[in-house]
Write a protein that holds these residues in place. Structure first.
Motif, PDB file in Angstrom:
ATOM      1  N   PHE A  48       0.807  -1.221   0.000  1.00  0.00           N
ATOM      2  CA  PHE A  48       0.000   0.000   0.000  1.00  0.00           C
ATOM      3  C   PHE A  48       0.841   1.272   0.000  1.00  0.00           C
ATOM      4  O   PHE A  48       0.364   2.338  -0.396  1.00  0.00           O
ATOM      5  CB  PHE A  48      -1.001  -0.012   1.157  1.00  0.00           C
ATOM      6  CG  PHE A  48      -2.180  -0.912   0.888  1.00  0.00           C
ATOM      7  CD1 PHE A  48      -2.981  -0.734  -0.223  1.00  0.00           C
ATOM      8  CD2 PHE A  48      -2.473  -1.948   1.748  1.00  0.00           C
ATOM      9  CE1 PHE A  48      -4.060  -1.561  -0.485  1.00  0.00           C
ATOM     10  CE2 PHE A  48      -3.562  -2.789   1.499  1.00  0.00           C
ATOM     11  CZ  PHE A  48      -4.347  -2.594   0.384  1.00  0.00           C
ATOM     12  N   ARG A  49       2.093   1.189   0.400  1.00  0.00           N
ATOM     13  CA  ARG A  49       2.982   2.353   0.274  1.00  0.00           C
ATOM     14  C   ARG A  49       3.282   2.623  -1.198  1.00  0.00           C
ATOM     15  O   ARG A  49       3.455   3.764  -1.603  1.00  0.00           O
ATOM     16  CB  ARG A  49       4.285   2.141   1.038  1.00  0.00           C
ATOM     17  CG  ARG A  49       4.217   2.629   2.459  1.00  0.00           C
ATOM     18  CD  ARG A  49       5.593   2.629   3.056  1.00  0.00           C
ATOM     19  NE  ARG A  49       6.028   1.246   3.190  1.00  0.00           N
ATOM     20  CZ  ARG A  49       6.336   0.667   4.335  1.00  0.00           C
ATOM     21  NH1 ARG A  49       6.330   1.342   5.443  1.00  0.00           N
ATOM     22  NH2 ARG A  49       6.689  -0.590   4.373  1.00  0.00           N
ATOM     23  N   HIS A  50       3.365   1.578  -1.970  1.00  0.00           N
ATOM     24  CA  HIS A  50       3.660   1.727  -3.402  1.00  0.00           C
ATOM     25  C   HIS A  50       2.406   1.924  -4.248  1.00  0.00           C
ATOM     26  O   HIS A  50       2.449   2.625  -5.264  1.00  0.00           O
ATOM     27  CB  HIS A  50       4.431   0.501  -3.909  1.00  0.00           C
ATOM     28  CG  HIS A  50       5.817   0.417  -3.373  1.00  0.00           C
ATOM     29  ND1 HIS A  50       6.870   1.096  -3.929  1.00  0.00           N
ATOM     30  CD2 HIS A  50       6.317  -0.254  -2.309  1.00  0.00           C
ATOM     31  CE1 HIS A  50       7.972   0.839  -3.240  1.00  0.00           C
ATOM     32  NE2 HIS A  50       7.661   0.028  -2.257  1.00  0.00           N
ATOM     33  N   PHE A  51       1.331   1.285  -3.843  1.00  0.00           N
ATOM     34  CA  PHE A  51       0.063   1.339  -4.581  1.00  0.00           C
ATOM     35  C   PHE A  51      -1.054   1.567  -3.568  1.00  0.00           C
ATOM     36  O   PHE A  51      -1.517   0.614  -2.940  1.00  0.00           O
ATOM     37  CB  PHE A  51      -0.173   0.030  -5.352  1.00  0.00           C
ATOM     38  CG  PHE A  51       0.878  -0.255  -6.386  1.00  0.00           C
ATOM     39  CD1 PHE A  51       0.788   0.297  -7.654  1.00  0.00           C
ATOM     40  CD2 PHE A  51       1.963  -1.076  -6.098  1.00  0.00           C
ATOM     41  CE1 PHE A  51       1.762   0.038  -8.614  1.00  0.00           C
ATOM     42  CE2 PHE A  51       2.940  -1.334  -7.042  1.00  0.00           C
ATOM     43  CZ  PHE A  51       2.845  -0.772  -8.303  1.00  0.00           C
ATOM     44  N   PRO A  52      -1.496   2.804  -3.387  1.00  0.00           N
ATOM     45  CA  PRO A  52      -2.499   3.110  -2.354  1.00  0.00           C
ATOM     46  C   PRO A  52      -3.813   2.327  -2.483  1.00  0.00           C
ATOM     47  O   PRO A  52      -4.500   2.124  -1.508  1.00  0.00           O
ATOM     48  CB  PRO A  52      -2.740   4.607  -2.518  1.00  0.00           C
ATOM     49  CG  PRO A  52      -1.468   5.121  -3.118  1.00  0.00           C
ATOM     50  CD  PRO A  52      -0.983   4.018  -4.012  1.00  0.00           C
ATOM     51  N   THR A  53      -4.141   1.889  -3.706  1.00  0.00           N
ATOM     52  CA  THR A  53      -5.327   1.059  -3.901  1.00  0.00           C
ATOM     53  C   THR A  53      -4.961  -0.121  -4.795  1.00  0.00           C
ATOM     54  O   THR A  53      -4.028  -0.038  -5.599  1.00  0.00           O
ATOM     55  CB  THR A  53      -6.492   1.839  -4.554  1.00  0.00           C
ATOM     56  OG1 THR A  53      -6.088   2.238  -5.863  1.00  0.00           O
ATOM     57  CG2 THR A  53      -6.883   3.066  -3.735  1.00  0.00           C
ATOM     58  N   LYS A  54      -5.703  -1.193  -4.667  1.00  0.00           N
ATOM     59  CA  LYS A  54      -5.434  -2.391  -5.465  1.00  0.00           C
ATOM     60  C   LYS A  54      -5.550  -2.100  -6.959  1.00  0.00           C
ATOM     61  O   LYS A  54      -4.731  -2.580  -7.756  1.00  0.00           O
ATOM     62  CB  LYS A  54      -6.403  -3.502  -5.042  1.00  0.00           C
ATOM     63  CG  LYS A  54      -6.167  -4.831  -5.724  1.00  0.00           C
ATOM     64  CD  LYS A  54      -7.022  -5.920  -5.096  1.00  0.00           C
ATOM     65  CE  LYS A  54      -8.052  -6.444  -6.015  1.00  0.00           C
ATOM     66  NZ  LYS A  54      -8.821  -7.576  -5.477  1.00  0.00           N
ATOM     67  N   ASP A  55      -6.514  -1.290  -7.357  1.00  0.00           N
ATOM     68  CA  ASP A  55      -6.695  -1.038  -8.785  1.00  0.00           C
ATOM     69  C   ASP A  55      -5.514  -0.285  -9.396  1.00  0.00           C
ATOM     70  O   ASP A  55      -5.237  -0.423 -10.585  1.00  0.00           O
ATOM     71  CB  ASP A  55      -8.018  -0.336  -9.077  1.00  0.00           C
ATOM     72  CG  ASP A  55      -8.125   1.061  -8.515  1.00  0.00           C
ATOM     73  OD1 ASP A  55      -7.342   1.426  -7.621  1.00  0.00           O
ATOM     74  OD2 ASP A  55      -9.024   1.792  -8.967  1.00  0.00           O
ATOM     75  N   GLN A  56      -4.761   0.458  -8.584  1.00  0.00           N
ATOM     76  CA  GLN A  56      -3.616   1.180  -9.127  1.00  0.00           C
ATOM     77  C   GLN A  56      -2.486   0.250  -9.570  1.00  0.00           C
ATOM     78  O   GLN A  56      -1.582   0.671 -10.288  1.00  0.00           O
ATOM     79  CB  GLN A  56      -3.109   2.210  -8.128  1.00  0.00           C
ATOM     80  CG  GLN A  56      -4.051   3.384  -8.011  1.00  0.00           C
ATOM     81  CD  GLN A  56      -3.582   4.417  -7.004  1.00  0.00           C
ATOM     82  OE1 GLN A  56      -2.590   4.237  -6.306  1.00  0.00           O
ATOM     83  NE2 GLN A  56      -4.315   5.511  -6.929  1.00  0.00           N
ATOM     84  N   LEU A  57      -2.562  -1.010  -9.166  1.00  0.00           N
ATOM     85  CA  LEU A  57      -1.588  -1.980  -9.653  1.00  0.00           C
ATOM     86  C   LEU A  57      -1.715  -2.186 -11.163  1.00  0.00           C
ATOM     87  O   LEU A  57      -0.754  -2.605 -11.814  1.00  0.00           O
ATOM     88  CB  LEU A  57      -1.767  -3.318  -8.931  1.00  0.00           C
ATOM     89  CG  LEU A  57      -1.239  -3.354  -7.499  1.00  0.00           C
ATOM     90  CD1 LEU A  57      -1.962  -4.402  -6.670  1.00  0.00           C
ATOM     91  CD2 LEU A  57       0.265  -3.619  -7.516  1.00  0.00           C
ATOM     92  N   VAL A  58      -2.876  -1.897 -11.718  1.00  0.00           N
ATOM     93  CA  VAL A  58      -3.077  -2.084 -13.158  1.00  0.00           C
ATOM     94  C   VAL A  58      -3.580  -0.845 -13.898  1.00  0.00           C
ATOM     95  O   VAL A  58      -3.527  -0.813 -15.119  1.00  0.00           O
ATOM     96  CB  VAL A  58      -4.028  -3.271 -13.468  1.00  0.00           C
ATOM     97  CG1 VAL A  58      -3.366  -4.594 -13.176  1.00  0.00           C
ATOM     98  CG2 VAL A  58      -5.341  -3.143 -12.751  1.00  0.00           C
ATOM     99  N   THR A  59      -4.064   0.172 -13.191  1.00  0.00           N
ATOM    100  CA  THR A  59      -4.660   1.315 -13.896  1.00  0.00           C
ATOM    101  C   THR A  59      -3.781   2.542 -13.963  1.00  0.00           C
ATOM    102  O   THR A  59      -4.118   3.488 -14.665  1.00  0.00           O
ATOM    103  CB  THR A  59      -6.008   1.726 -13.266  1.00  0.00           C
ATOM    104  OG1 THR A  59      -5.778   2.130 -11.916  1.00  0.00           O
ATOM    105  CG2 THR A  59      -7.021   0.608 -13.347  1.00  0.00           C
ATOM    106  N   GLY A  60      -2.675   2.579 -13.253  1.00  0.00           N
ATOM    107  CA  GLY A  60      -1.825   3.767 -13.262  1.00  0.00           C
ATOM    108  C   GLY A  60      -1.248   4.026 -14.645  1.00  0.00           C
ATOM    109  O   GLY A  60      -0.929   3.107 -15.390  1.00  0.00           O
ATOM    110  N   ALA A 119     -12.494   2.565 -12.870  1.00  0.00           N
ATOM    111  CA  ALA A 119     -11.265   3.232 -12.422  1.00  0.00           C
ATOM    112  C   ALA A 119     -10.517   3.823 -13.614  1.00  0.00           C
ATOM    113  O   ALA A 119      -9.958   4.924 -13.520  1.00  0.00           O
ATOM    114  CB  ALA A 119     -10.379   2.251 -11.665  1.00  0.00           C
ATOM    115  N   MET A 120     -10.494   3.108 -14.728  1.00  0.00           N
ATOM    116  CA  MET A 120      -9.837   3.613 -15.929  1.00  0.00           C
ATOM    117  C   MET A 120     -10.523   4.888 -16.411  1.00  0.00           C
ATOM    118  O   MET A 120      -9.873   5.868 -16.753  1.00  0.00           O
ATOM    119  CB  MET A 120      -9.847   2.562 -17.039  1.00  0.00           C
ATOM    120  CG  MET A 120      -9.184   3.043 -18.324  1.00  0.00           C
ATOM    121  SD  MET A 120      -9.328   1.885 -19.694  1.00  0.00           S
ATOM    122  CE  MET A 120     -11.050   2.073 -20.121  1.00  0.00           C
TER     123      MET A 120
END
Length: 187
Positions: A48-60, A119-120
């Protein structure tokens, strides 16, 4: 400081890679952040320090901030859509082509997960707003700027989703193709 930065980048990359593998195996919704952290060999807090939400693992999207800046730098005398398109062409030419396999995997996961589509679209909306503001700053009316930004992002999103599903060419080629359509440069 450099070692910490390198270590953080490696951890972030490992988390993203493990997440992609697990999402492809089990689906986005069925995969937990605990599973991703364990697969990457870190704590859930580190994830969570690197990706505040789970979806940011694929949508950033690391390219979005650069796009609005380059759109703003295009000649204000250009019509809004042409200015936005030229800005994306210029920004894309300056950026390195991303590794196709991982990007394609991410987009496929997003396309097959309704919550990630939302999210996208939220991320796309932020980029659309930034581009519209850049166009307004160059003298375009608010309405014209919003229409141009929305048309641009719709074309880029359609091209991105099609590219991910077809295994055809590079991401850069898909982007240029979408811009060609907007610019009327297709047969």
């Amino acid at each position: 400081m450099r070692n910490a930065t390198d270590r953080a980048a490696r951890t972030r990359a490992r988390l993203a890679a493990c997440a992609l593998d697990l999402f492809e195996q089990h689906g986005f919704e069925a995969t937990t952040t605990v599973q991703i952290a364990a697969a990457a060999g870190v704590s859930e807090m580190t994830l969570f320090r690197h990706f505040p939400t789970k979806d940011q693992l694929v949508t950033g999207d690391p390219y979005d901030p650069a796009i609005a800046e380059v759109v703003a730098a295009q000649p204000a005398s250009m019509p809004p859509l042409a200015r936005a398109s030229a800005g994306v062409r210029t920004a894309w030419a300056r950026l390195p082509e991303p590794e196709t396999g991982d990007v394609r995997r991410r987009v496929r996961i997003v396309a097959s997960t309704p919550s990630l589509i939302a999210a996208m679209h939220a991320g796309t909306r932020a980029t659309e707003d930034a581009i519209a503001h850049a166009l307004i700053g160059g003298g375009a009316s608010g309405r014209d700027a919003r229409i141009a930004a929305a048309a641009l992002l719709a074309a880029l999103t359609a091209a991105l989703l099609d590219w991910a599903e077809t295994d055809d060419g590079t991401l850069g080629e898909a982007i240029v193709s979408a811009l060609d359509v907007l610019d009327g440069d297709t047969p």
